[in-house]
Design an enzyme around this catalytic site. Structure first.
Site, PDB file in Angstrom:
ATOM      1  N   ARG A  13       0.976  -1.191   0.079  1.00 20.51           N
ATOM      2  CA  ARG A  13      -0.006   0.229  -0.005  1.00 20.51           C
ATOM      3  C   ARG A  13       0.769   1.200   0.044  1.00 20.51           C
ATOM      4  O   ARG A  13       2.013   1.136   0.695  1.00 20.51           O
ATOM      5  CB  ARG A  13      -0.872   0.040   1.207  1.00 20.51           C
ATOM      6  CG  ARG A  13      -1.843  -1.156   1.349  1.00 20.51           C
ATOM      7  CD  ARG A  13      -2.615  -1.207   2.604  1.00 20.51           C
ATOM      8  NE  ARG A  13      -3.426  -2.379   2.503  1.00 20.51           N
ATOM      9  CZ  ARG A  13      -3.068  -3.479   3.199  1.00 20.51           C
ATOM     10  NH1 ARG A  13      -1.898  -3.815   3.727  1.00 20.51           N
ATOM     11  NH2 ARG A  13      -4.029  -4.593   3.360  1.00 20.51           N
ATOM     12  N   LYS A  40      -2.144  -2.201   8.221  1.00 19.74           N
ATOM     13  CA  LYS A  40      -3.828  -2.059   7.945  1.00 19.74           C
ATOM     14  C   LYS A  40      -4.371  -3.013   8.824  1.00 19.74           C
ATOM     15  O   LYS A  40      -5.261  -2.818   9.804  1.00 19.74           O
ATOM     16  CB  LYS A  40      -4.324  -2.065   6.704  1.00 19.74           C
ATOM     17  CG  LYS A  40      -5.842  -2.021   6.439  1.00 19.74           C
ATOM     18  CD  LYS A  40      -6.009  -2.053   5.063  1.00 19.74           C
ATOM     19  CE  LYS A  40      -7.563  -1.895   4.813  1.00 19.74           C
ATOM     20  NZ  LYS A  40      -8.046  -2.077   3.313  1.00 19.74           N
ATOM     21  N   HIS A 103      -2.034   2.646  -5.692  1.00 23.15           N
ATOM     22  CA  HIS A 103      -2.451   1.585  -5.281  1.00 23.15           C
ATOM     23  C   HIS A 103      -2.795   0.592  -6.403  1.00 23.15           C
ATOM     24  O   HIS A 103      -2.904  -0.672  -6.187  1.00 23.15           O
ATOM     25  CB  HIS A 103      -3.917   1.929  -4.483  1.00 23.15           C
ATOM     26  CG  HIS A 103      -4.186   0.793  -3.477  1.00 23.15           C
ATOM     27  ND1 HIS A 103      -5.055  -0.227  -3.914  1.00 23.15           N
ATOM     28  CD2 HIS A 103      -3.920   0.763  -2.415  1.00 23.15           C
ATOM     29  CE1 HIS A 103      -5.174  -1.036  -2.958  1.00 23.15           C
ATOM     30  NE2 HIS A 103      -4.638  -0.590  -2.010  1.00 23.15           N
ATOM     31  N   ARG A 106      -0.807  -2.986  -7.082  1.00 20.58           N
ATOM     32  CA  ARG A 106      -1.298  -4.057  -6.291  1.00 20.58           C
ATOM     33  C   ARG A 106      -2.205  -4.900  -7.106  1.00 20.58           C
ATOM     34  O   ARG A 106      -2.121  -6.151  -7.204  1.00 20.58           O
ATOM     35  CB  ARG A 106      -1.776  -3.454  -4.983  1.00 20.58           C
ATOM     36  CG  ARG A 106      -0.842  -2.872  -3.858  1.00 20.58           C
ATOM     37  CD  ARG A 106      -1.631  -2.384  -2.855  1.00 20.58           C
ATOM     38  NE  ARG A 106      -2.504  -3.060  -2.111  1.00 20.58           N
ATOM     39  CZ  ARG A 106      -1.822  -4.045  -1.068  1.00 20.58           C
ATOM     40  NH1 ARG A 106      -0.668  -4.363  -0.993  1.00 20.58           N
ATOM     41  NH2 ARG A 106      -2.961  -4.748  -0.291  1.00 20.58           N
ATOM     42  N   HIS A 129      -3.047  -9.104   2.928  1.00 24.81           N
ATOM     43  CA  HIS A 129      -4.529  -9.555   3.170  1.00 24.81           C
ATOM     44  C   HIS A 129      -4.691 -10.489   4.038  1.00 24.81           C
ATOM     45  O   HIS A 129      -3.861 -11.567   4.225  1.00 24.81           O
ATOM     46  CB  HIS A 129      -5.357  -9.871   1.766  1.00 24.81           C
ATOM     47  CG  HIS A 129      -5.419  -8.892   0.618  1.00 24.81           C
ATOM     48  ND1 HIS A 129      -5.642  -9.156  -0.346  1.00 24.81           N
ATOM     49  CD2 HIS A 129      -5.165  -7.556   1.143  1.00 24.81           C
ATOM     50  CE1 HIS A 129      -5.814  -7.970  -1.053  1.00 24.81           C
ATOM     51  NE2 HIS A 129      -5.488  -7.059  -0.348  1.00 24.81           N
ATOM     52  N   TYR A 139      -6.084 -20.351  12.827  1.00 25.64           N
ATOM     53  CA  TYR A 139      -5.232 -21.414  12.799  1.00 25.64           C
ATOM     54  C   TYR A 139      -3.979 -21.400  11.855  1.00 25.64           C
ATOM     55  O   TYR A 139      -3.123 -21.793  11.957  1.00 25.64           O
ATOM     56  CB  TYR A 139      -6.084 -22.818  12.547  1.00 25.64           C
ATOM     57  CG  TYR A 139      -6.857 -23.203  13.723  1.00 25.64           C
ATOM     58  CD1 TYR A 139      -6.434 -23.551  15.000  1.00 25.64           C
ATOM     59  CD2 TYR A 139      -8.245 -22.865  13.704  1.00 25.64           C
ATOM     60  CE1 TYR A 139      -7.054 -23.847  16.125  1.00 25.64           C
ATOM     61  CE2 TYR A 139      -9.097 -23.060  14.816  1.00 25.64           C
ATOM     62  CZ  TYR A 139      -8.352 -23.531  16.083  1.00 25.64           C
ATOM     63  OH  TYR A 139      -9.263 -23.722  17.124  1.00 25.64           O
TER      64      TYR A 139
END
Length: 167
Positions: A13, A40, A103, A106, A129, A139
């Site tokens: 970002r 983020k 951006h 990305r 992400h 997990y």
């Protein structure tokens, strides 16, 4: 210029790139470790650095390497560069807001890596992400670092090929 050249190689970002600190870069391990406080999703993010990314960082190191920020503000070395610096550079290059943004690198990286058969989990991890499936996200702590390192070098080589008009 170095920030703009580095942007497509790491597909972070814009805020994460502009606030890069020299203390986060490990040249020996070829990693950039961004602390959770800057991310983020509030978790440390490891960015494998390609040969090309290392070369760009080494290019700017003699200029800003004694300061905190890799890309300091033009007004103060104690602040990172402006959040619109890369965007303004793209505008000066002739790209309008409907064609390209900082951006947008990305999106391009994600699309082309998927198109070239890279594992979605590795791409999503590189984009920082977080898994939407809460159970799986809790997990699965895999970082996929060997796979992402290979992917990031492939990506940098791919971009070099485009720059040099090769397939």
């Amino acid at each position: 210029v170095c920030a703009l050249k580095l942007t497509p190689l790491v597909f972070l970002r814009p805020g994460e790139l502009r606030s890069a600190e020299w203390s986060e870069i490990d040249f020996d391990k070829k990693l950039w470790i961004i602390p959770e406080s800057k991310m983020k999703k509030r978790r440390d993010h490891i960015v494998p650095l390609s040969r090309q990314a290392i070369a760009i960082l080494k290019e700017i190191q003699p200029i800003t390497g004694t300061w905190r920020y890799v890309f300091p503000s033009i007004r103060s070395k104690d602040r990172p560069m402006s959040n619109v610096t890369i965007l303004c550079a793209l505008r000066r290059m002739g790209y309008d807001k409907d064609e390209m943004t900082a951006h947008g690198f990305r999106t391009i990286a994600s699309t082309l890596l998927h198109d070239n058969g890279f594992d979605s989990a590795h791409i999503e991890m590189q984009l920082a992400h977080v898994e939407r499936n809460r159970v799986k996200g809790v997990y699965n702590r895999a970082e996929y670092l060997p796979q992402r390192t290979e992917m990031m070098q492939w990506w940098a080589d791919y971009l070099d090929g485009l720059k040099n008009n090769k397939k």
